[in-house]
Design an enzyme around this catalytic site. Structure first.
Site, PDB file in Angstrom:
ATOM      1  N   HIS A  65       0.791  -1.208  -0.100  1.00  0.00           N
ATOM      2  CA  HIS A  65       0.037   0.076  -0.067  1.00  0.00           C
ATOM      3  C   HIS A  65       0.796   1.346   0.015  1.00  0.00           C
ATOM      4  O   HIS A  65       0.462   2.272  -0.539  1.00  0.00           O
ATOM      5  CB  HIS A  65      -0.832  -0.040   1.208  1.00  0.00           C
ATOM      6  CG  HIS A  65      -2.046  -0.814   1.126  1.00  0.00           C
ATOM      7  ND1 HIS A  65      -3.155  -0.780   1.548  1.00  0.00           N
ATOM      8  CD2 HIS A  65      -2.139  -2.274   0.347  1.00  0.00           C
ATOM      9  CE1 HIS A  65      -4.157  -1.749   1.235  1.00  0.00           C
ATOM     10  NE2 HIS A  65      -3.525  -2.546   0.493  1.00  0.00           N
ATOM     11  N   HIS A 188      -1.820 -12.450  -0.987  1.00  0.00           N
ATOM     12  CA  HIS A 188      -3.009 -13.300  -0.377  1.00  0.00           C
ATOM     13  C   HIS A 188      -2.693 -14.684   0.047  1.00  0.00           C
ATOM     14  O   HIS A 188      -3.845 -15.210   0.125  1.00  0.00           O
ATOM     15  CB  HIS A 188      -4.044 -13.155  -1.486  1.00  0.00           C
ATOM     16  CG  HIS A 188      -4.456 -11.956  -1.831  1.00  0.00           C
ATOM     17  ND1 HIS A 188      -5.438 -11.579  -2.901  1.00  0.00           N
ATOM     18  CD2 HIS A 188      -4.403 -10.700  -0.924  1.00  0.00           C
ATOM     19  CE1 HIS A 188      -5.804 -10.121  -2.857  1.00  0.00           C
ATOM     20  NE2 HIS A 188      -5.145  -9.668  -1.737  1.00  0.00           N
TER      21      HIS A 188
END
Length: 319
Positions: A65, A188
């Protein structure tokens, strides 16, 4: 022999990548100015991980991010009423205390030397190795940014993004489709997602039923974990059956139509990415090598070096 060969390939790849994407960063940047910097970060991450394993996926996500907003300059670490941390996509980021702890120790050992942006990049690498992933050498030398605005967070990848939208967002940073599959998969294969992100897939698809392209034998399990009348805050593993281990089972789950998020599922259903998923399904090998390569590439997005930016004394505030 296979693991040794894979590690050797990682080193070869990184040697080439640093020359192309280095932008002023290099391996061993602190070798003389703060020789124990990487050890301090690694030890700190391991200590926190021992009591809270969730910091590993949290730090990896935080680094991603950070890099996708103004480059890898530690701007996501800055606190304030309108900082990146307050944006909807970042409110659940986890692991800030680990970075703050590492920074305190580094300031005691080498005042004003190691940037918060570098601490975060190193912590992301260490989080992968702590969860059974393969380590890699991280080029360092980033400096910290002074600007952090929630309004700049709009272009982060979203759980509902189509492949085309994901490709557009990644290509804006010169990350190709192979990087996309690699980084999404790596991000993930550990960690969780809030039920609110999958409610529409498991309850509210056509005819008020689950998405028909999902494995229908898997849907009841998700519905039990994420009840339709729930508040959406419960969480499910992004990699069912292996949510705490950095491995290739995420890709195997995709091939079984068990991708949790819509943005995961399209990596299998789209011809442009299915072959990459199939390649990465093999145990270790190619995925680990490519993940190291893509992480180095991503971690040099828009870095500040030389006299640009600053070395913060505290990671949550500019000097």
């Amino acid at each position: 022999m296979g693991l040794v060969r894979s590690f050797a390939l990682v080193i070869v790849f990184l040697s080439c990548l640093i020359a192309v994407y280095g932008q002023g960063t290099r391996i061993g940047f602190y070798s003389t100015t703060c020789p124990n910097a990487e050890t301090i970060v690694r030890t700190t991450v391991a200590s926190h991980f021992g009591s809270d394993p969730k910091v590993a996926p949290g730090l990896l996500r935080m680094h991603n991010h950070d890099c996708f907003v103004q480059g890898c300059d530690g701007s996501v670490l800055l606190s304030g009423p309108n900082s990146e941390r307050t944006a909807g996509a970042n409110v659940n980021l986890h692991g800030f205390e680990v970075i703050d702890d590492a920074k305190r120790q580094l300031e005691a050992a080498c005042p004003g030397v190691v940037s918060c942006a570098d601490i975060l990049a190193l912590a992301a690498r260490d989080s992968v190795s702590l969860t059974n992933g393969q380590s890699w050498q991280v080029p360092t030398g980033r400096r910290d940014g002074r600007v952090s605005l929630a309004s700049n967070v709009n272009n982060l990848p979203s759980p509902s993004d189509s492949l085309a939208i994901q490709q557009r967002k990644f290509s804006a940073f010169r990350l190709n489709t192979r990087d996309l599959v690699t980084l999404v998969g790596g991000g993930h294969t550990i960690g969780t997602a809030a039920c609110g992100f999958i409610t529409n897939r498991i309850f509210n698809s056509s005819g008020n039923t689950a998405d028909p392209t999902m494995d229908q034998t898997f849907v009841p399990q998700l519905q039990r974990l994420c009840p339709q009348n729930g508040d959406g805050s419960a969480r499910v593993d992004l990699d069912t059956g292996s949510g705490n281990t950095f491995d290739t089972s995420y890709f195997i789950n995709l091939s079984r139509n068990r991708g949790i998020l819509q943005s995961d599922h399209v990596l299998w259903t789209s011809p442009a990415t299915r072959s990459i998923v199939q390649e990465f399904m093999a145990p270790r090998g190619n995925f680990n090598v490519q993940f190291a390569r893509s992480m180095v590439k991503m971690s040099n997005i828009g870095v500040k070096t030389g006299t640009n930016g600053e070395i913060r004394r505290v990671c949550s505030a500019v000097n």
